[in-house]
Design a protein around this motif. Sequence first.
Motif, PDB file in Angstrom:
ATOM      1  N   ASN A 193       0.823  -1.213   0.000  1.00 50.15           N
ATOM      2  CA  ASN A 193       0.000   0.000   0.000  1.00 50.15           C
ATOM      3  C   ASN A 193       0.856   1.262   0.000  1.00 50.15           C
ATOM      4  N   MET A 194       1.988   1.211   0.723  1.00 48.30           N
ATOM      5  CA  MET A 194       2.883   2.369   0.749  1.00 48.30           C
ATOM      6  C   MET A 194       3.494   2.620  -0.620  1.00 48.30           C
ATOM      7  N   GLU A 195       3.845   1.553  -1.337  1.00 51.14           N
ATOM      8  CA  GLU A 195       4.401   1.710  -2.680  1.00 51.14           C
ATOM      9  C   GLU A 195       3.375   2.327  -3.624  1.00 51.14           C
ATOM     10  N   LYS A 196       2.115   1.871  -3.516  1.00 48.44           N
ATOM     11  CA  LYS A 196       1.061   2.443  -4.357  1.00 48.44           C
ATOM     12  C   LYS A 196       0.866   3.923  -4.050  1.00 48.44           C
ATOM     13  N   MET A 197       0.939   4.277  -2.765  1.00 50.28           N
ATOM     14  CA  MET A 197       0.773   5.669  -2.370  1.00 50.28           C
ATOM     15  C   MET A 197       1.909   6.530  -2.923  1.00 50.28           C
ATOM     16  N   GLU A 198       3.150   6.000  -2.860  1.00 57.01           N
ATOM     17  CA  GLU A 198       4.294   6.743  -3.383  1.00 57.01           C
ATOM     18  C   GLU A 198       4.182   6.931  -4.894  1.00 57.01           C
ATOM     19  N   GLU A 199       3.689   5.896  -5.600  1.00 53.28           N
ATOM     20  CA  GLU A 199       3.493   6.015  -7.042  1.00 53.28           C
ATOM     21  C   GLU A 199       2.449   7.071  -7.366  1.00 53.28           C
ATOM     22  N   GLU A 200       1.372   7.109  -6.566  1.00 56.66           N
ATOM     23  CA  GLU A 200       0.319   8.098  -6.785  1.00 56.66           C
ATOM     24  C   GLU A 200       0.833   9.507  -6.513  1.00 56.66           C
ATOM     25  N   ILE A 201       1.645   9.679  -5.476  1.00 57.10           N
ATOM     26  CA  ILE A 201       2.220  10.994  -5.166  1.00 57.10           C
ATOM     27  C   ILE A 201       3.136  11.447  -6.296  1.00 57.10           C
ATOM     28  N   THR A 202       3.953  10.527  -6.822  1.00 54.72           N
ATOM     29  CA  THR A 202       4.849  10.849  -7.937  1.00 54.72           C
ATOM     30  C   THR A 202       4.057  11.256  -9.168  1.00 54.72           C
ATOM     31  N   ARG A 203       2.958  10.556  -9.421  1.00 53.38           N
ATOM     32  CA  ARG A 203       2.124  10.879 -10.574  1.00 53.38           C
ATOM     33  C   ARG A 203       1.497  12.260 -10.445  1.00 53.38           C
ATOM     34  N   LEU A 204       1.003  12.567  -9.243  1.00 58.46           N
ATOM     35  CA  LEU A 204       0.378  13.872  -9.022  1.00 58.46           C
ATOM     36  C   LEU A 204       1.393  15.009  -9.138  1.00 58.46           C
ATOM     37  N   ARG A 205       2.609  14.778  -8.643  1.00 61.47           N
ATOM     38  CA  ARG A 205       3.649  15.804  -8.757  1.00 61.47           C
ATOM     39  C   ARG A 205       4.018  16.047 -10.218  1.00 61.47           C
ATOM     40  N   ALA A 206       4.024  14.967 -11.014  1.00 57.08           N
ATOM     41  CA  ALA A 206       4.352  15.113 -12.431  1.00 57.08           C
ATOM     42  C   ALA A 206       3.276  15.893 -13.178  1.00 57.08           C
ATOM     43  N   GLU A 207       2.036  15.826 -12.695  1.00 53.68           N
ATOM     44  CA  GLU A 207       0.941  16.533 -13.351  1.00 53.68           C
ATOM     45  C   GLU A 207       0.858  17.996 -12.946  1.00 53.68           C
ATOM     46  N   LEU A 208       1.463  18.391 -11.840  1.00 55.22           N
ATOM     47  CA  LEU A 208       1.349  19.762 -11.335  1.00 55.22           C
ATOM     48  C   LEU A 208       1.869  20.815 -12.315  1.00 55.22           C
ATOM     49  N   PRO A 209       3.062  20.620 -12.943  1.00 54.74           N
ATOM     50  CA  PRO A 209       3.518  21.650 -13.901  1.00 54.74           C
ATOM     51  C   PRO A 209       2.532  21.866 -15.028  1.00 54.74           C
ATOM     52  N   GLY A 210       1.915  20.802 -15.522  1.00 57.21           N
ATOM     53  CA  GLY A 210       0.922  20.931 -16.589  1.00 57.21           C
ATOM     54  C   GLY A 210      -0.290  21.709 -16.126  1.00 57.21           C
ATOM     55  N   VAL A 211      -0.716  21.471 -14.900  1.00 59.05           N
ATOM     56  CA  VAL A 211      -1.858  22.200 -14.357  1.00 59.05           C
ATOM     57  C   VAL A 211      -1.540  23.672 -14.249  1.00 59.05           C
ATOM     58  N   GLY A 212      -0.280  23.984 -13.801  1.00 57.77           N
ATOM     59  CA  GLY A 212       0.124  25.378 -13.667  1.00 57.77           C
ATOM     60  C   GLY A 212       0.143  26.101 -15.006  1.00 57.77           C
ATOM     61  N   SER A 213       0.599  25.433 -16.061  1.00 56.86           N
ATOM     62  CA  SER A 213       0.650  26.046 -17.383  1.00 56.86           C
ATOM     63  C   SER A 213      -0.737  26.363 -17.898  1.00 56.86           C
ATOM     64  N   VAL A 214      -1.684  25.450 -17.649  1.00 54.13           N
ATOM     65  CA  VAL A 214      -3.062  25.685 -18.082  1.00 54.13           C
ATOM     66  C   VAL A 214      -3.648  26.891 -17.370  1.00 54.13           C
TER      67      VAL A 214
END
Length: 220
Positions: A193-214
């Motif tokens: 479960n911790m690994e899944k959570m870390e993967e989800e956090i990494t995914r959300l961080r990767a999406e943040l720059p795109g959200v900021g540009s929009v």
Amino acid sequence: MTWFEAIGWFGAVLAVTGSAMKTIIPLRCIGIGANICSLIFSSFTGNYPSIVVNLILLPLNSVRLYQMLGLIKRVKQASKSDLSMEWLKPFMTRRKTTSGEVLFAKGDSANCMYFTISGRYRLKEIDIELLQGQVVGEMGFMSPRNTRSQTLECIEAGEVLSISYDEVRQLYFQNPEFGFYFLRLASERLFSNMEKMEEEITRLRAELPGVGSVQKAASA
């Protein structure tokens, strides 16, 4: 002292020693030895009540020993494989579930865990759908306050198996080795479960720059 009297005394020592055992397998082994010794001594002395009692206890101790050895074998096999807990199914109770039913909610007092057989189930807070043949709810057993950390809801009717934490504790106290492997399985689930959570956090961080540009484009 005759040889059968010596066997009788040896059986008495085994009976006393068995009473001091803290784990079930040594207790059953010593109990079987004490039953055999008592049967031999009682046969030569004509103590028929003792013969009857030991004729009952000998197969009972043997069957219980066989069952416990089988349990340990299944637990070891499960601990070396995936997170499946098929070995626990004989100790669980079957029940039906209906669509929309909440099996447990976040913050509820936890008193049992489930094994999914059929149907579809979802952990609401993390939006994860459980596959068939999965165990859920075991983390409440490990929680200091025995409370649920997630909400489990049924999204398609089916069947589950359940086992209460009291029954899990009984299995643990019958043989501490069971407890060791159960903790190992629960730990593997926790780390997964911790690994899944870390993967989800990494995914959300990767999406943040795109959200900021929009957002910047919209404000321009």
